[in-house]
Design a protein around this motif. Structure first.
Motif, short mmCIF file in Angstrom:
data_model
loop_
_atom_site.label_atom_id
_atom_site.label_comp_id
_atom_site.label_asym_id
_atom_site.label_seq_id
_atom_site.Cartn_x
_atom_site.Cartn_y
_atom_site.Cartn_z
N ASN A 45 0.66 -1.94 0.30
CA ASN A 45 -0.30 0.48 0.07
C ASN A 45 0.33 1.42 0.09
N ARG A 46 1.58 1.40 0.98
CA ARG A 46 2.77 2.48 1.03
C ARG A 46 3.39 3.04 -0.65
N VAL A 47 3.94 1.52 -0.48
CA VAL A 47 4.18 1.43 -1.92
C VAL A 47 3.79 2.40 -3.64
N LEU A 48 2.70 1.90 -3.54
CA LEU A 48 1.51 2.12 -5.09
C LEU A 48 1.01 3.50 -4.59
N ARG A 49 1.05 4.09 -3.08
CA ARG A 49 0.76 5.34 -2.89
C ARG A 49 2.46 6.32 -3.35
N ARG A 50 3.26 6.13 -2.76
CA ARG A 50 4.33 7.13 -3.61
C ARG A 50 4.42 6.66 -4.91
N ARG A 51 4.56 5.37 -5.79
CA ARG A 51 5.01 5.52 -7.28
C ARG A 51 3.24 5.09 -8.10
N ASP A 73 -0.23 5.84 -9.87
CA ASP A 73 -1.24 6.24 -10.01
C ASP A 73 -2.60 6.03 -9.08
N PRO A 74 -3.24 6.28 -9.36
CA PRO A 74 -4.16 6.44 -8.16
C PRO A 74 -5.08 5.14 -8.08
N ALA A 75 -5.75 5.25 -9.60
CA ALA A 75 -6.29 4.41 -9.81
C ALA A 75 -5.74 3.00 -10.42
N ASP A 76 -4.87 2.72 -10.52
CA ASP A 76 -4.03 1.41 -10.54
C ASP A 76 -3.95 1.30 -9.20
N SER A 77 -3.20 1.72 -8.14
CA SER A 77 -3.55 1.35 -7.30
C SER A 77 -4.49 1.27 -6.56
N ALA A 78 -5.42 1.56 -6.79
CA ALA A 78 -6.88 1.09 -6.30
C ALA A 78 -7.69 -0.26 -6.69
N ALA A 79 -7.19 -0.18 -8.19
CA ALA A 79 -7.77 -1.37 -8.95
C ALA A 79 -6.52 -2.50 -8.21
N TYR A 80 -5.16 -1.83 -8.29
CA TYR A 80 -4.21 -3.48 -7.43
C TYR A 80 -5.07 -3.63 -6.13
N ARG A 81 -5.48 -3.03 -5.16
CA ARG A 81 -5.07 -3.44 -4.28
C ARG A 81 -6.76 -3.96 -4.16
#
Length: 171
Positions: A111-117, A119-127
């Protein structure tokens, strides 16, 4: 660009890596590509208050991982491609770890890696995709020879999914 038949490695030693992967260090990419398998294993594991899971649960988890190929997220599709590119039969180093405390820590780290690196939409989709892997395993209907249980009826399964969602930043 090199195209390969599904399940075959890219031709002539060239690695087909989506541009999405360039944003992550090798350790971060290993974390993101190993997490779905760890979640699948942890969701399929029985424990205090959790039902014994069978073959159908494992297959449901594999199906949920594969479903990531159809996600509208470059990151999720790249992670699935990397998972399927491991064609040598050796497990990802992190897939061998199923301790819940370690898994939740890995989810928080991802989650921390995704927040830093990401795109918010990609982060949400991955999680959400990773959470869906666990949910599909927990909801799997046993095969005919296996004991039939409403897996999500157990408070332990609901707690597992809630803790996983919180660690992934979904709650």
């Amino acid at each position: 660009m090199s195209h390969s038949v599904a399940g075959e490695p890219p031709s002539a030693g060239r690695r087909a890596a989506p541009s999405t992967t360039a944003a992550y260090s090798a350790a971060e990419w290993d974390l993101l590509t190993g997490l779905p398998g760890r979640v699948l294993v942890a969701a399929a594991a029985s424990g205090p208050g959790r039902a014994e899971r069978g073959v159908m649960a494992g297959l449901a988890g594999l199906d949920a991982v594969a479903a990531g190929r159809a996600f509208d997220s470059d990151l999720v599709r790249a992670v699935v491609a990397a998972i399927y590119a491991r064609h040598d039969g050796t497990p990802h180093p992190t897939e061998q770890l199923t301790d819940l405390v370690d898994l939740l820590a890995a989810c928080r780290a991802a989650n921390r890696v995704l927040r830093r690196r990401a795109d918010p939409a990609d982060s949400a989709a991955y999680r959400q995709w990773v959470q869906s892997v666990a949910a599909r395993v927990c909801r799997a209907v046993p095969s005919p020879g296996e004991r039939r249980v409403d897996h999500l009826a157990t408070p332990a399964d609901r707690r597992f999914l809630d803790r996983l969602g919180a660690a992934l930043g979904l709650r």
